[in-house]
Design a protein around this motif. Structure first.
Motif, PDB file in Angstrom:
ATOM      1  N   GLU A   1      35.109  10.501  32.073  1.00 36.26           N
ATOM      2  CA  GLU A   1      35.889  11.123  31.001  1.00 36.26           C
ATOM      3  C   GLU A   1      35.107  12.245  30.330  1.00 36.26           C
ATOM      4  O   GLU A   1      35.658  13.318  30.037  1.00 36.26           O
ATOM      5  N   LEU A   2      33.830  12.012  30.071  1.00 38.92           N
ATOM      6  CA  LEU A   2      33.003  13.026  29.406  1.00 38.92           C
ATOM      7  C   LEU A   2      32.875  14.285  30.262  1.00 38.92           C
ATOM      8  O   LEU A   2      32.956  15.411  29.748  1.00 38.92           O
ATOM      9  N   PHE A   3      32.704  14.111  31.562  1.00 36.90           N
ATOM     10  CA  PHE A   3      32.604  15.278  32.436  1.00 36.90           C
ATOM     11  C   PHE A   3      33.942  15.998  32.562  1.00 36.90           C
ATOM     12  O   PHE A   3      33.989  17.235  32.618  1.00 36.90           O
ATOM     13  N   CYS A   4      35.019  15.241  32.597  1.00 29.69           N
ATOM     14  CA  CYS A   4      36.345  15.875  32.647  1.00 29.69           C
ATOM     15  C   CYS A   4      36.595  16.718  31.397  1.00 29.69           C
ATOM     16  O   CYS A   4      37.140  17.825  31.474  1.00 29.69           O
TER      17      CYS A   4
ATOM     18  N   ILE B   1      21.570  18.272  39.796  1.00 29.63           N
ATOM     19  CA  ILE B   1      20.873  18.049  38.533  1.00 29.63           C
ATOM     20  C   ILE B   1      21.188  16.623  38.116  1.00 29.63           C
ATOM     21  O   ILE B   1      22.350  16.251  37.967  1.00 29.63           O
ATOM     22  N   SER B   2      20.155  15.817  37.968  1.00 28.87           N
ATOM     23  CA  SER B   2      20.362  14.395  37.714  1.00 28.87           C
ATOM     24  C   SER B   2      19.557  13.929  36.511  1.00 28.87           C
ATOM     25  O   SER B   2      18.491  14.467  36.206  1.00 28.87           O
ATOM     26  N   ALA B   3      20.097  12.931  35.843  1.00 27.56           N
ATOM     27  CA  ALA B   3      19.418  12.294  34.714  1.00 27.56           C
ATOM     28  C   ALA B   3      19.316  10.807  35.007  1.00 27.56           C
ATOM     29  O   ALA B   3      20.288  10.180  35.445  1.00 27.56           O
TER      30      ALA B   3
ATOM     31  N   CYS C   1      25.878  17.651  30.685  1.00 30.56           N
ATOM     32  CA  CYS C   1      26.905  18.656  30.370  1.00 30.56           C
ATOM     33  C   CYS C   1      26.313  19.784  29.544  1.00 30.56           C
ATOM     34  O   CYS C   1      26.671  20.959  29.707  1.00 30.56           O
ATOM     35  N   SER C   2      25.381  19.448  28.652  1.00 33.29           N
ATOM     36  CA  SER C   2      24.752  20.457  27.801  1.00 33.29           C
ATOM     37  C   SER C   2      23.953  21.459  28.622  1.00 33.29           C
ATOM     38  O   SER C   2      24.096  22.675  28.459  1.00 33.29           O
TER      39      SER C   2
END
Length: 395
Positions: free
Chosen positions: A185-188, A59-61, A84-85
């Motif tokens: 960091e956001l994914f972690c 899944i890519s943005a 992430c959402s």
């Protein structure tokens, strides 16, 4: 990434597409599309593929570079939060994925499989792989069969999503002009809030040599017959001989200067097209050709004769130079698209050492003729698949 399992691939594949329709934060397709529009027309996409015996749900943005925004917006961070959402906070209705969204994605996935079936070049390739790897996970289609997709209910998707977030191997790739550290960091942070269990081990079974030669002939009302020959090479990631195997495949049938193109197609006019392709993860090489039915046996014999010439070292230094240039140029052009770089580094996740395209080009240039011949001598015929059609013009 999850190991390919016959009873799970259909639900996993459908899930990847379903997740891109909405999330709790953006509870319908309109609100999600509106958010993407706010992010300077960003896009959200899903894909399902196989890397060896591993099912890859992507899944890519994609969006505008941070430095090009009008008011200093951090597009890359916003897209990371959006991913992430949809991945980790999907929209549920009464504890299940929305029925209408499920039915739409089920229909579209069936249509996608129909399109692959109708493209007989794709179909013949897939059938050869299925036959060749019938006793291996790789023989299972990346989204399963039409029957498996049609048999799914929306109640199958929530367990699949839980299995995904709890046990799947997660790879995050951030490419382009963005703050990669912040994205990481956001994914972690997002993953830290999940009920992660033991990550499933993703491996690929590689068969060194063919035990017997499998033959299958199928008849359809098609304008052009297809011949696909599957070979075992005995070399796959992370084998150090992979560069030699790539060059062997390129000289054999990878370019317009190759043996298959110049001899089987051009000189003898036995095929409308004839080329070879190496699957580095599985260590298999496919030769695909479009032929007239009357020429199938002659084409097969000549393809094997050209392979024997490779094993005998019957190719020139000019052939090696041309093949090296072709491969190195393809590595150079990977940087021209983010999709190319993504595919490259995704395959590198299973290598013992992650190499850049430039480093791999240097390895290609160091390969000797003797190493190419040695790689060719390991090749053995495993499967011959023929799709027989009526005589006619190429399709």
């Amino acid at each position: 990434m999850l190991p390919v399992q016959k009873d799970q691939v259909a639900a996993n594949g459908l899930l990847a597409f379903l997740l891109t329709r909405a999330s709790r934060e953006y509870p319908d397709f309109t609100k999600l599309a509106q958010r993407l529009a706010e992010l300077y027309g960003a896009s959200l996409n899903a894909d399902v593929s196989k890397l060896g015996d591993v099912q890859v749900l992507s899944i890519s943005a994609t969006g505008l570079s941070d430095r090009l925004t009008l008011n200093g917006e951090k597009i890359s961070e916003a897209l990371a939060n959006l991913l992430c959402s949809v991945l980790f906070n999907p929209l549920l209705e009464n504890g299940q994925f929305p029925r209408e969204s499920f039915l739409q994605e089920q229909r579209q996935t069936l249509e996608m499989l129909d399109a692959e079936y109708n493209d007989k070049r794709i179909y013949a390739k897939q059938r050869c792989e299925e036959l060749m790897c019938a006793e291996e996970p790789y023989g299972v289609g990346r989204c399963g069969t039409k029957e498996q997709i049609a048999a799914l209910s929306r109640e199958d998707l929530l367990p699949a999503w839980k299995r995904l977030v709890e046990t799947a191997r997660i790879e995050v790739m951030a490419m382009g002009d963005c703050n990669t550290t912040r994205i990481y960091e956001l994914f972690c942070q997002a993953v830290a809030g999940l009920a992660r269990g033991e990550v499933r081990h993703c491996t690929t079974e590689n068969v060194a040599a063919a035990r017997t030669v499998k033959n299958e002939v199928e008849s359809m009302d098609v304008a052009q017959s297809k011949l696909v020959m599957g070979f075992r090479t005995g070399i796959a990631i992370p084998d150090s001989r992979l560069s030699a195997a790539k060059l062997m495949c390129t000289i054999f049938g990878g370019t317009p200067h190759s043996k298959l193109f110049l001899n089987v197609r051009e000189k003898l006019s036995l095929c409308y097209y004839c080329s070879s392709q190496l699957n580095s993860m599985k260590g298999i090489m496919l030769v695909q050709s479009g032929v007239e039915t009357k020429n199938i046996e002659r084409a097969k014999e000549e393809i094997l004769a050209q392979l024997q010439q490779m094993k005998d070292g019957d190719f020139s230094e000019d052939d090696i130079i041309a093949a090296k240039k072709s491969l190195c140029n393809s590595y150079k052009t990977l940087a021209d698209s983010l999709g190319g770089l993504e595919s490259w580094y995704l395959s590198q996740t299973f290598a013992s050492t992650v190499r850049s395209p430039e480093e791999s080009a240097a390895e290609i240039n160091a390969v000797t003729k003797e190493e190419i011949v040695e790689a060719a001598r390991l090749v053995s015929l495993d499967t011959v698949y023929s799709l027989i059609g009526k005589e006619g013009s190429a399709q």
